[in-house]
Design an enzyme around this catalytic site. Structure first.
Site, PDB file in Angstrom:
ATOM      1  N   HIS A 379      53.854  18.816 -34.402  1.00  0.00           N
ATOM      2  CA  HIS A 379      54.034  19.176 -32.819  1.00  0.00           C
ATOM      3  C   HIS A 379      55.599  18.928 -32.490  1.00  0.00           C
ATOM      4  O   HIS A 379      55.819  18.862 -31.345  1.00  0.00           O
ATOM      5  CB  HIS A 379      53.216  17.997 -32.066  1.00  0.00           C
ATOM      6  N   LYS A 570      56.729  15.575 -16.824  1.00  0.00           N
ATOM      7  CA  LYS A 570      56.476  15.553 -18.443  1.00  0.00           C
ATOM      8  C   LYS A 570      57.426  14.358 -18.888  1.00  0.00           C
ATOM      9  O   LYS A 570      58.100  13.458 -18.067  1.00  0.00           O
ATOM     10  CB  LYS A 570      57.178  16.846 -18.935  1.00  0.00           C
ATOM     11  N   ARG A 571      57.313  13.752 -20.034  1.00  0.00           N
ATOM     12  CA  ARG A 571      58.039  12.795 -20.555  1.00  0.00           C
ATOM     13  C   ARG A 571      59.447  12.876 -20.290  1.00  0.00           C
ATOM     14  O   ARG A 571      59.895  14.156 -20.106  1.00  0.00           O
ATOM     15  CB  ARG A 571      57.982  12.440 -22.016  1.00  0.00           C
ATOM     16  N   LYS A 576      64.369  17.771 -22.962  1.00  0.00           N
ATOM     17  CA  LYS A 576      63.744  18.622 -21.862  1.00  0.00           C
ATOM     18  C   LYS A 576      64.610  18.683 -20.763  1.00  0.00           C
ATOM     19  O   LYS A 576      64.068  19.596 -19.723  1.00  0.00           O
ATOM     20  CB  LYS A 576      62.392  17.622 -21.555  1.00  0.00           C
ATOM     21  N   THR A 678      52.203  22.250 -22.516  1.00  0.00           N
ATOM     22  CA  THR A 678      51.094  22.727 -21.984  1.00  0.00           C
ATOM     23  C   THR A 678      51.393  22.352 -20.602  1.00  0.00           C
ATOM     24  O   THR A 678      50.219  23.218 -19.617  1.00  0.00           O
ATOM     25  CB  THR A 678      49.853  21.556 -22.566  1.00  0.00           C
ATOM     26  N   LYS A 682      49.322  24.822 -17.413  1.00  0.00           N
ATOM     27  CA  LYS A 682      48.728  24.263 -16.294  1.00  0.00           C
ATOM     28  C   LYS A 682      49.205  24.596 -14.814  1.00  0.00           C
ATOM     29  O   LYS A 682      48.443  25.261 -14.099  1.00  0.00           O
ATOM     30  CB  LYS A 682      48.557  22.714 -16.191  1.00  0.00           C
TER      31      LYS A 682
HETATM   32  C1  26W Z   1      55.742   8.375 -33.758  1.00  0.00           C
HETATM   33  C2  26W Z   1      56.314   8.539 -32.331  1.00  0.00           C
HETATM   34  C3  26W Z   1      55.835   9.833 -31.745  1.00  0.00           C
HETATM   35  C4  26W Z   1      54.799  10.025 -31.054  1.00  0.00           C
HETATM   36  C5  26W Z   1      54.508  11.327 -30.537  1.00  0.00           C
HETATM   37  C6  26W Z   1      56.396  11.068 -32.346  1.00  0.00           C
HETATM   38  C7  26W Z   1      56.135  12.127 -32.018  1.00  0.00           C
HETATM   39  C8  26W Z   1      55.217  12.304 -31.065  1.00  0.00           C
HETATM   40  C9  26W Z   1      54.664  13.790 -30.407  1.00  0.00           C
HETATM   41  C10 26W Z   1      55.082  14.826 -31.401  1.00  0.00           C
HETATM   42  C11 26W Z   1      55.227  13.941 -28.969  1.00  0.00           C
HETATM   43  C12 26W Z   1      54.485  15.243 -28.436  1.00  0.00           C
HETATM   44  O1  26W Z   1      53.677  14.858 -27.762  1.00  0.00           O
HETATM   45  N1  26W Z   1      54.799  16.319 -28.715  1.00  0.00           N
HETATM   46  C13 26W Z   1      54.351  17.325 -27.786  1.00  0.00           C
HETATM   47  O2  26W Z   1      53.004  18.174 -28.486  1.00  0.00           O
HETATM   48  C14 26W Z   1      52.415  18.867 -27.542  1.00  0.00           C
HETATM   49  C15 26W Z   1      51.201  19.504 -28.024  1.00  0.00           C
HETATM   50  O3  26W Z   1      51.294  20.318 -29.082  1.00  0.00           O
HETATM   51  C16 26W Z   1      53.597  19.937 -27.201  1.00  0.00           C
HETATM   52  O4  26W Z   1      52.983  20.917 -26.032  1.00  0.00           O
HETATM   53  C17 26W Z   1      55.013  19.431 -26.746  1.00  0.00           C
HETATM   54  O5  26W Z   1      55.913  20.634 -26.827  1.00  0.00           O
HETATM   55  C18 26W Z   1      55.592  18.508 -27.823  1.00  0.00           C
HETATM   56  O6  26W Z   1      56.508  17.946 -27.364  1.00  0.00           O
END
Ligand code: 26W
Length: 836
Positions: A379, A570-571, A576, A678, A682
């Site tokens: 991701h 978004k976060r 971003k 995503t 939406k």
């Molecule tokens: C370990 C800490 C941590 C937690 C979450 C590291 C990384 C993440 C994720 C990879 C963050 C995340 O939510 N990524 C997002 O995933 C979405 C679903 O595929 C994508 O639409 C977003 O672009 C992406 O940033």
């Protein structure tokens, strides 16, 4: 018959509405449901209608609805249920499910019946809906994707279990103090959870630490792991009912429990308080969700969480498989395990351990079973987000897994050497062990080599995976990486969140829309229909009035529902580029102040999102948005023509209120950094136009809605790469743009922070010295794109035509489509919609 698209749409619109069995009975169903709700209120909640609070009504309603789901659920999980089909196990440390009442009601076709049932009791369904806590067992996109996938798997009939952790505390609640983010604990379980079934009898022992013993078993060396510590994983099940109530899957969340408080007490030699402290320590594993997004937590507790839920899930599915099929050799024929990012990747050596140590499967066969069973979704490409664990920590916590990882590595490197003799660079890049700066285990490499398929989440992201982080692994396994562009469930993000729009769409293209989102295309011939525009404008306006109310309540800011609602939700993360949006806001503010009497277009900039608690820069950006809001909103020269609102505590429920009210969708990440997005889907579905870079799924949204109906600007991923290679100089970019220079100067000099004029000096100087995400490089292009937005906005019918073309052409982004692709190309599972 004339089968032009318009005629087709009209024909579709005349067909009778197909309703789920229960809804067809109308009032009788409401009467029955009312009785059931009353019975639950009395006998499960223990309240009378006279004394019941809204929360009591919510619990009673949820329990009554849950009862309707259970029969079908039990049927699907009955041991004698025909021949079990291949199942998917979706392993995710995050499930950002939000509220569930409307999911269940909508999918069972009971929304109207519930409204009527409650109204008869003097209770409003919409108030009951708000009484449900918003389950935030996730950070952002990855967690919400898992929730959408659960809905879609149950809807298209892919038999599945979601496996995760039942965190006592989900993502922190965000408050604002003087414009600074404050984190408060979240407490979604404090009043119980009516959707779940506790199964204290389903528990597995999870080991940590200790040592590995080698014993001789009939002439063969056998490894026995003797953990020093054990924790029990206890199951809590939430039924997930699919569209039209046809299938029910299970979301099984694990909670940590100390195995035996008494023996712990004994262990502590009668030290009762000490024994309890031990218990708290053991149970802390499922206490709280790690709130970091994109930056790995890197702490022991996080690794414990990962192993805890991976091991429990594997033990559970292996037990089920053995009961049903008796032999682990057939695991890949009946089980597909999807790893949602690397967070559950420790499941790969765990399955190897179960096969080899517990079931005496020889290594080579065990590895074939493992690779045949697992697949992995990546991701993110951001290097700082790629998980790796320090070797000493892994050795201490999971000694047997570490041995297995070394062995996997040795064999993989052997194969690599065979394919590319003498290529040491390749060997070190595909090694499971990172030797640079303290040895670490690379979870991405582990997930990659232990899986038969590895997927990215948008076409661009998948291409970049092949070119960057997984370049060498891709060369060694050229068929492994595939693309699965993300999707969203239209049931939540259209039908439930935006009933006003949904009603218009159903009138236009027919009720079959609910089963087949691609029917939205039937709207295309009506894109210029003035009547349709009016209906859509009215619906949108009502949604905007509702959002304006929320903004007034939460921020004490009044916004004009007729202004353009420009939304970035978004976060909060530098990549971003919320900062780019704020800079443009300041530029507009400066322009208004320079010519106050010009006919400025009324606009509202709406922000929402959480920053990781330890992410100082992101928190400073929130503060800046709030500082800009305070100055702009109260400046009389602006005359209310520009308003800024940062809405606190963004979550799924707030998204459901903002998205239907958005005119413009901000998707402005540095190209090459947002894996998919995503929210972009939406917002486009709900008729907002996108202003965005060619990043993530924006690329595919543009392909579908057409260049004229989206505002694309800025550097491409390739250009970003080239600029960085050349060494990007922000000073030059700023010199070339008087607008940008004025903006940066005003922020730097304290125009928005009179109470602390130097507050943003570091932020702005940092941007000039090292603009990692190329904010300054894209500023002018963004500013110009915003001007085209306003030009189009002036022409209401042109704008609405573009808006209709967005809604009409994003049907493909349904997560049902995504899931069907996974089922066919990764899982080899037949959805029941194919079986009929
Ligand atoms: C370990 C800490 C941590 C937690 C979450 C590291 C990384 C993440 C994720 C990879 C963050 C995340 O939510 N990524 C997002 O995933 C979405 C679903 O595929 C994508 O639409 C977003 O672009 C992406 O940033």
């Amino acid at each position: 018959m004339n089968d032009t698209p318009t005629a087709l749409a009209a024909d579709v619109a005349r067909r009778p509405v197909r309703k789920a069995g229960s809804e067809a009975s109308g009032t009788t169903d409401a009467t029955k449901l009312r009785q059931e709700i009353l019975a639950e209120l009395t006998y499960s909640v223990g309240r009378s209608p006279e004394t019941a609070s809204t929360r009591d009504w919510f619990v009673a309603t949820a329990l009554a609805v849950r009862d309707r789901i259970v029969d079908r659920w039990l049927l699907e999980h009955a041991p004698d249920h025909a021949r079990p089909r291949k199942r998917v196990y979706y392993l995710s440390l995050e499930f950002l499910i939000g509220r569930l009442l409307f999911d269940a009601l909508h999918n069972l076709g009971l929304t109207d019946a519930a409204r009527e049932a409650l109204a008869g009791l003097g209770v409003e369904l919409d108030r009951v809906r708000e009484a449900e806590p918003d389950a935030a067992l996730g950070n952002g996109g990855l967690g919400r994707l898992a929730a959408c996938f659960m809905d879609s798997m149950a809807s298209v009939g892919v038999p599945a279990f979601g496996y995760g952790i039942r965190y006592d505390h989900g993502l922190f609640r965000q408050g604002m103090r003087d414009g600074w983010q404050q984190e408060y604990p979240e407490d979604w379980l404090s009043f119980g959870n009516p959707w779940e079934f506790a199964h204290p009898e389903i528990d597995y022992a999870i080991g940590f630490g200790g040592y590995v013993e080698q014993i001789n078993s009939g002439g063969r060396a056998k490894h026995v792991w003797r953990p020093a510590e054990k924790v029990d994983a206890v199951a809590f099940d939430i039924p997930v009912v699919g569209w039209r109530g046809k299938h029910v899957n299970t979301l099984r969340l694990w909670s940590a429990r100390a195995p035996d408080p008494l023996s712990l007490a004994a262990f502590n030699r009668g030290d009762y308080v000490g024994a309890l402290a031990d218990r708290v320590r053991v149970e802390s594993i499922s206490k709280v969700l790690y709130p970091s997004d994109e930056t790995p937590a890197g702490q022991e507790l996080r690794l414990r969480q990962e192993y805890f839920f991976a091991s429990a899930s594997l033990q559970d599915l292996v037990r089920r498989h053995l009961e049903e099929h008796g032999d682990l050799g057939s695991l890949p024929d009946h089980v597909a395990i999807q790893l949602n990012d690397t967070h559950p990747a420790i499941a790969i050596p765990e399955l190897m351990r179960i096969l080899i140590d517990l079931h005496d499967v020889p290594w080579a066969e065990a590895w074939l079973i493992t690779v045949g069973t697992f697949s992995y979704t990546n991701h993110t490409l951001l290097p700082e987000a790629l998980e790796s664990w320090p070797l000493p920590l892994m050795e201490r916590l999971l000694p047997r897994h570490m041995q297995i990882i070394y062995m996997i590595n040795a064999l993989e490197l052997e194969t690599a050497r065979g394919k590319r003799p003498g290529d040491d660079g390749l060997l070190s890049s595909v090694s499971l062990i990172d030797e640079n700066g303290g040895r670490r285990v690379r979870m991405g490499v582990l997930a990659f080599i232990g899986s038969h398929k590895v997927n990215g989440v948008s076409a661009l992201h998948t291409d970049l995976m092949k070119q960057t982080v997984f370049r060498d692994l891709h060369a060694l396994h050229p068929d492994r990486i595939v693309n699965k562009t993300n999707g969203i469930t239209f049931r939540r993000w259209l039908a439930q969140a935006n009933p006003r729009l949904t009603k218009i769409l159903i009138e236009a293209v027919g009720p079959e829309l609910l089963d087949d989102p691609e029917r939205l295309e039937l709207l295309l011939p009506m894109a210029d229909d003035a009547g349709l525009h009016d209906a859509l404008l009215n619906a949108r306006r009502e949604n905007k009035v509702a959002l304006a109310k929320i903004i007034a309540e939460r921020n004490d800011v009044w916004v004009d529902p007729d202004a353009l609602f420009d939304v970035q939700i978004k976060r909060i993360h530098e990549y971003k580029r919320q900062l780019l949006n704020i800079l443009e806001t300041v530029a507009v503010y400066n322009a208004i102040r320079a010519q106050p009497m010009r006919a400025w277009m009324p606009r509202v900039k709406i922000f929402a999102g959480k920053a990781a608690a330890s992410y100082h820069q992101a928190k400073l950006i929130i503060k800046l948005a709030n500082d800009v809001a305070r100055i702009v909103n109260s400046d009389p020269t602006v005359r209310g023509l520009l308003k800024v609102a940062f809405l606190p505590n963004y979550n799924v429920s707030l998204a459901e209120a903002i998205i239907p009210a958005a005119d413009l969708s901000e998707q402005i990440s540095t190209a090459g950094t947002e894996a998919s997005g995503t929210g972009n889907m939406k917002l486009a579905l709900n008729g907002a136009l996108t202003i965005g870079t060619l990043d993530g799924a924006n690329v595919e949204i543009r392909e579908r809605v057409g260049d004229d109906n989206i505002f694309i600007f800025g550097l491409t991923a390739q250009e970003v790469q080239a600029r960085k290679q050349r060494g990007f100089n922000a000073h030059a970019a700023v010199e070339a743009s008087p607008t940008l220079r004025e903006v940066l100067d005003s922020i730097r000099n304290g125009v928005f922070s009179p109470d602390d004029p130097s507050r943003y000096r570091g932020l702005i100087d940092g941007l000039l010295d090292n603009d990692v995400f190329l904010v300054t490089a894209d500023f002018d292009a963004y500013f110009d794109a915003q001007r085209s937005v306003y030009r189009l906005w002036r022409d209401k019918s042109a704008w609405m035509s573009a808006s209709v073309k967005n809604t009409a052409q994003v049907g493909w982004f349904s997560s049902d489509r995504t899931i069907l692709e996974y089922a066919k190309e990764i899982w080899n599972v037949q959805p029941s919609s194919d079986l009929a």
